[in-house]
Design a protein around this motif. Structure first.
Motif, PDB file in Angstrom:
ATOM      1  N   PRO A   1       0.118  -0.062   6.175  1.00 24.12           N
ATOM      2  CA  PRO A   1      -0.119  -1.145   5.215  1.00 24.12           C
ATOM      3  C   PRO A   1      -1.176  -2.162   5.621  1.00 24.12           C
TER       4      PRO A   1
ATOM      5  N   GLY B   1      -8.522   1.116  -1.487  1.00 21.07           N
ATOM      6  CA  GLY B   1      -7.755   1.979  -2.389  1.00 21.07           C
ATOM      7  C   GLY B   1      -8.065   3.440  -2.171  1.00 21.07           C
ATOM      8  N   ASP B   2      -7.878   3.912  -0.958  1.00 25.72           N
ATOM      9  CA  ASP B   2      -8.065   5.327  -0.668  1.00 25.72           C
ATOM     10  C   ASP B   2      -6.930   6.118  -1.310  1.00 25.72           C
ATOM     11  N   ARG B   3      -7.232   7.307  -1.836  1.00 25.89           N
ATOM     12  CA  ARG B   3      -6.190   8.099  -2.498  1.00 25.89           C
ATOM     13  C   ARG B   3      -5.107   8.550  -1.526  1.00 25.89           C
TER      14      ARG B   3
ATOM     15  N   LEU C   1      -8.744  -4.809   0.222  1.00 22.29           N
ATOM     16  CA  LEU C   1      -7.757  -3.786  -0.083  1.00 22.29           C
ATOM     17  C   LEU C   1      -8.493  -2.473  -0.289  1.00 22.29           C
TER      18      LEU C   1
ATOM     19  N   PHE D   1      -4.001   6.729   1.257  1.00 23.53           N
ATOM     20  CA  PHE D   1      -3.170   5.608   1.685  1.00 23.53           C
ATOM     21  C   PHE D   1      -3.771   4.317   1.139  1.00 23.53           C
ATOM     22  N   GLU D   2      -2.955   3.283   1.107  1.00 25.28           N
ATOM     23  CA  GLU D   2      -3.414   1.977   0.632  1.00 25.28           C
ATOM     24  C   GLU D   2      -3.251   0.977   1.766  1.00 25.28           C
ATOM     25  N   THR D   3      -4.357   0.516   2.289  1.00 32.27           N
ATOM     26  CA  THR D   3      -4.333  -0.357   3.465  1.00 32.27           C
ATOM     27  C   THR D   3      -5.088  -1.641   3.177  1.00 32.27           C
ATOM     28  N   ARG D   4      -4.523  -2.739   3.629  1.00 31.63           N
ATOM     29  CA  ARG D   4      -5.209  -4.033   3.564  1.00 31.63           C
ATOM     30  C   ARG D   4      -5.902  -4.283   4.893  1.00 31.63           C
TER      31      ARG D   4
END
Length: 411
Positions: A333, A349-351, A347, A353-356
């Motif tokens: 995360p 928005g890779d398909r 943020l 994973f979603e990482t901040r």
């Protein structure tokens, strides 16, 4: 009985080493010891203090898990003098989570006493960066310590540029700054986890420092002498924290890159972490940044440097894709960084994973304008619950309250 037999066998191996192996810088082999629960907190294993199974112990790129009796054996590579545990959830290191590998292989039995601590799935921590400590900036890190005490957080992460500078100064100055930082770090009421920044690399700008490449503390060696491994992991509140060293060295210059040895270690570390476990990374030069990718403040370095015929970023990790590939299919995360002296939130928005990707500001204070921007000094406080980020809060160090419009949620 089995534990005793294993230690005797290991001791026999050490005793049969040739005399030429005594110089630790030339030695490779296996270092052994035990990780145990230190129930009385005295740092020594006493009767009834059990070994801890499944604890990860690493040295450079090699990682192993302790057996049912808490025993480990880990490979030691020539010239690398640090061994460390990835602290398990619910424990703290009685002395330190890392040790210097003894110079004499006859002393290669290194144990780690751990003490149980209250474990909670709800906790908070402060992400600080760029303390740039020396006597002049000393009040700034003490301001951070006061904030830590006032907010009652569980620990602090400082993502590099811990001291004013070691790149361009002689040994005496660098040692004084490292000593000062270690002293101030140890004065905090909670654990302080650190990783190196570019300014921790001792003497590499040799035209300014006058330091030889043959100096025993050259480059990253001084950091390891005072503060331990440049990359490692620990576990807290159901989260696996991974500290990365994103500063590489080419001749007299640093650049943003994670080398092959560290990649091998990261593979080893993550192989022992369940895929569903939340992972938070922290490092100095960020994996991504919209603020600092175009910095030009080094007249002889700029934002790009040529390494082996390829241009590499100096201020944003060049092989970020190779790093992120390790986290595909994992719960990733948050990635924390520093270096830019600016608060920044991205943020991705890779398909997969979603990482901040969050950079925090500098503790050191006003560093003037850079590329037309003027950045406030501050830190970020995160609140975690059940492995999820419950919220975060940017705190100005020169103001009594959070700046208006700051984000204090994941939305």
């Amino acid at each position: 009985m089995e534990v005793l037999v294993r230690f005797c066998l290991l001791l026999l191996i050490f005793l049969t080493l040739p005399s030429s192996a005594i110089a630790q810088s030339e030695v490779s082999g296996a270092l052994a010891g035990v990780v145990f629960e230190d129930t009385d907190g005295d740092g020594r294993r006493g009767p009834g203090e059990p070994g801890l199974a499944g604890v990860v112990v690493c040295s450079r790129s090699a990682c192993v898990q302790t057996d049912d009796g808490g025993i480990y054996e880990v490979a030691v590579e020539p010239g690398y003098r640090v061994v460390y545990v990835s602290l398990p959830d619910g424990y703290r290191a009685v002395r330190a989570y890392w040790r210097r590998v003894p110079a004499d292989p006859f002393e290669w039995l290194v144990s780690f006493p751990l003490e149980k601590t209250p474990s909670s799935r709800a906790f908070s921590f402060i992400h600080a960066s760029d303390t740039h400590l020396d006597e002049e900036s000393l009040p700034r890190i003490r301001l951070l310590r006061e904030l830590t005490e006032a907010r009652g957080v569980d620990f602090v992460i400082i993502t590099g540029d811990l001291i004013r500078d070691a790149l361009r100064v002689p040994e005496e100055t660098a040692l004084e700054r490292y000593e000062l930082f270690r002293k101030e770090k140890d004065a905090f009421p909670v654990p302080v986890w650190v990783v190196p920044g570019n300014h921790e690399n001792f003497g590499i700008e040799r035209h300014l420092s006058g330091v030889s490449e043959d100096h025993p503390l050259y480059g990253k060696a001084m950091y390891r002498r005072f503060l331990g491994p440049t990359y490692y992991s620990f576990n807290y509140g159901g989260v696996h924290f991974v500290g990365l060293d994103t500063v590489d060295i080419a001749d007299k210059w640093y650049y943003a890159h994670v080398d092959a040895t560290q990649m091998s270690w990261l593979d080893e570390d993550l192989s022992m972490v369940p895929a569903e476990t939340p992972i938070i990374t922290f490092n100095h030069i960020p994996l991504f940044s919209a603020v600092i990718h175009g910095w030009r403040y080094y007249p002889d370095g700029g934002s790009l440097i040529e390494i082996d015929g390829r241009e590499q970023y100096r201020h944003m990790v060049s092989n970020y894709a190779e790093v992120l590939e390790r986290f595909v299919g994992r719960n990733y995360p948050l990635a924390l960084g520093g270096h830019g002296h600016a608060r920044e939130e991205i943020l991705l928005g890779d398909r997969r994973f979603e990482t901040r990707f969050h950079q925090t500001a500098a503790v050191v204070g006003d560093t003037g304008q850079r590329e037309g921007m003027q950045y406030a000094s501050g830190v970020t406080l995160y609140r975690m619950r059940d492995g999820k980020i419950e919220g975060w809060e940017f705190i100005l160090l020169d103001e009594p309250s959070v700046p208006s419009g700051s984000v204090d949620s994941q939305s």
